[in-house]
Write an enzyme that holds these catalytic residues in place. Structure first.
Site, PDB file in Angstrom:
ATOM      1  N   ARG A   5      -4.447  -8.752 -12.107  1.00 38.00           N
ATOM      2  CA  ARG A   5      -5.199  -7.701 -12.810  1.00 38.00           C
ATOM      3  C   ARG A   5      -6.245  -8.299 -13.756  1.00 38.00           C
ATOM      4  O   ARG A   5      -7.270  -7.676 -14.029  1.00 38.00           O
ATOM      5  CB  ARG A   5      -4.250  -6.781 -13.581  1.00 38.00           C
ATOM      6  CG  ARG A   5      -3.359  -7.492 -14.588  1.00 38.00           C
ATOM      7  CD  ARG A   5      -2.455  -6.524 -15.327  1.00 38.00           C
ATOM      8  NE  ARG A   5      -1.496  -7.231 -16.171  1.00 38.00           N
ATOM      9  CZ  ARG A   5      -0.973  -6.746 -17.287  1.00 38.00           C
ATOM     10  NH1 ARG A   5      -1.315  -5.535 -17.690  1.00 38.00           N
ATOM     11  NH2 ARG A   5      -0.097  -7.448 -17.980  1.00 38.00           N
ATOM     12  N   SER A  32      -3.724  -1.960 -19.797  1.00 40.64           N
ATOM     13  CA  SER A  32      -2.816  -2.457 -18.766  1.00 40.64           C
ATOM     14  C   SER A  32      -3.535  -2.759 -17.456  1.00 40.64           C
ATOM     15  O   SER A  32      -3.183  -3.703 -16.744  1.00 40.64           O
ATOM     16  CB  SER A  32      -1.703  -1.438 -18.508  1.00 40.64           C
ATOM     17  OG  SER A  32      -0.866  -1.312 -19.638  1.00 40.64           O
ATOM     18  N   GLU A  53      -3.543  11.739 -12.732  1.00 38.13           N
ATOM     19  CA  GLU A  53      -3.993  10.909 -11.621  1.00 38.13           C
ATOM     20  C   GLU A  53      -4.652  11.710 -10.506  1.00 38.13           C
ATOM     21  O   GLU A  53      -5.542  11.195  -9.808  1.00 38.13           O
ATOM     22  CB  GLU A  53      -2.817  10.092 -11.069  1.00 38.13           C
ATOM     23  CG  GLU A  53      -2.321   8.997 -12.002  1.00 38.13           C
ATOM     24  CD  GLU A  53      -1.352   9.517 -13.065  1.00 38.13           C
ATOM     25  OE1 GLU A  53      -0.968   8.726 -13.940  1.00 38.13           O
ATOM     26  OE2 GLU A  53      -0.982  10.715 -13.006  1.00 38.13           O
ATOM     27  N   PHE A  78       1.535   5.481  -9.434  1.00 37.93           N
ATOM     28  CA  PHE A  78       0.908   6.778  -9.723  1.00 37.93           C
ATOM     29  C   PHE A  78      -0.397   6.993  -8.942  1.00 37.93           C
ATOM     30  O   PHE A  78      -0.774   8.128  -8.662  1.00 37.93           O
ATOM     31  CB  PHE A  78       0.626   6.896 -11.220  1.00 37.93           C
ATOM     32  CG  PHE A  78       1.827   6.601 -12.077  1.00 37.93           C
ATOM     33  CD1 PHE A  78       3.092   7.033 -11.710  1.00 37.93           C
ATOM     34  CD2 PHE A  78       1.695   5.871 -13.247  1.00 37.93           C
ATOM     35  CE1 PHE A  78       4.198   6.761 -12.497  1.00 37.93           C
ATOM     36  CE2 PHE A  78       2.798   5.590 -14.035  1.00 37.93           C
ATOM     37  CZ  PHE A  78       4.057   6.031 -13.664  1.00 37.93           C
TER      38      PHE A  78
END
Length: 322
Positions: A5, A32, A53, A78
């Protein structure tokens, strides 16, 4: 060591620098998902959607229809987990260039547990028409993948992880969407075509590192293992996969995902139609995740180095018995 990430976060800023059409939308997880740096540099091109979402996907589709290049990010559980119908209907069906970023995929999310450990996302995404699916092996490859997908006119899913993992590539390592890379070739590889003790390991994501370590161990046992980084799960690099499968005569797939519907399934489908050979699968076998230490969970679910070694020996044994 760095999370994949992190590479995405760097690549998103670089993509934004290169093209003013790049925008970012997030579902209340900018830190995050590593969208935070883009948010700070380009606040006018960042949208905080909140914990919604389904709206995230629909808004992304609208931005794309208006000529933007939207990156939408959340945890993979999600997005694409919760909002799969909106991705299908507003993005894939409309064939718009939304870039879907699913973070915290796999059991290596660790203590967050089963609810947050996406193990089905590759399956969900690769069956959708028009969708490109990428799972980078390390942070640097994630950066390059982000830059490359920003240039395409296709919807794309990029799968990212939370934990720090080994960096195996460099800024000079080539990256091309849809082109698998041979990361490890056995010694005296020119003999591999007639070698009954050969296997090709097709690996994806940070588990490419475990596959490389396993190849080193197998070499000590006089097993010739080729390791291929299949960073693009859709479209598969059919030429490279069939070539290496033909050379080895036995295959093993390695992924931090359910066996059903994942990268291994995609490769099995390809080889069944073009060059059937014995194949074994490393991954999660029809189970949910659980809370725990990431390294312990990788071992618990049979994705460690020793498991890859044993599976490689097993599939070679099957080949030798044919």
């Amino acid at each position: 060591m760095a999370p994949t990430r992190d590479g995405f976060g760097k690549g998103l800023v670089e993509a934004g620098d290169a093209d003013p059409r790049v925008v970012a939308l997030c579902a209340d997880l900018s830190e995050s998902t590593r969208m935070e740096a883009f948010q700070k540099k380009y606040p006018g091109r960042f949208v905080e959607v909140g914990v919604a979402e389904q709206n995230l996907a629909a808004l992304g589709s609208g931005f794309a229809a208006a000529g933007k290049i939207p990156f939408i990010a959340s945890y993979a559980a999600f997005s694409p987990g919760r909002n799969n119908e909106q991705i299908r209907t507003t993005i894939s069906l409309n064939h718009v260039p939304v870039k879907i970023i699913g973070c915290h995929a796999g059991v290596s999310v660790g203590p967050d547990g089963a609810t947050h450990q996406a193990l089905e996302d590759i399956a969900l995404m690769r069956i959708q028409p028009h969708m490109t699916v990428i799972s980078p092996c390390d942070s640097e490859e994630a950066r390059k993948a982000t830059l490359e997908v920003a240039k395409t006119s296709e919807p794309v899913y990029i799968r990212l992880t939370r934990e720090k993992t080994p960096i195996m590539t460099s800024a000079e390592t080539p990256f091309e969407i849809g082109k698998a890379q041979v990361f490890w070739k056995p010694v005296n590889n020119e003999q591999i075509i007639v070698d009954r003790n050969a296997v090709v390991i097709f690996a994806v994501g940070p588990l490419v590192y475990n596959a490389l370590r396993a190849a080193q161990e197998l070499e000590k046992a006089e097993v010739r293992a080729t390791v291929v980084n299949v960073h693009t799960i859709k479209p598969l690099d059919q030429e490279t996969i069939i070539r290496e499968a033909r050379a080895a005569g036995a295959a093993l797939t390695v992924e931090e995902h359910q066996i059903a519907g994942g990268m291994g399934s995609a490769i099995a489908e390809l080889l069944a139609a073009n060059y059937p050979i014995p194949i074994e699968f490393i991954g999660v076998h029809d189970m949910f995740g659980q809370s725990g230490n990431p390294d312990e969970l990788i071992e618990h679910y049979g994705m460690g180095i020793s498991h890859i070694v044993e599976a490689a020996k097993k599939v070679i044994g099957r080949k030798q018995n044919i």
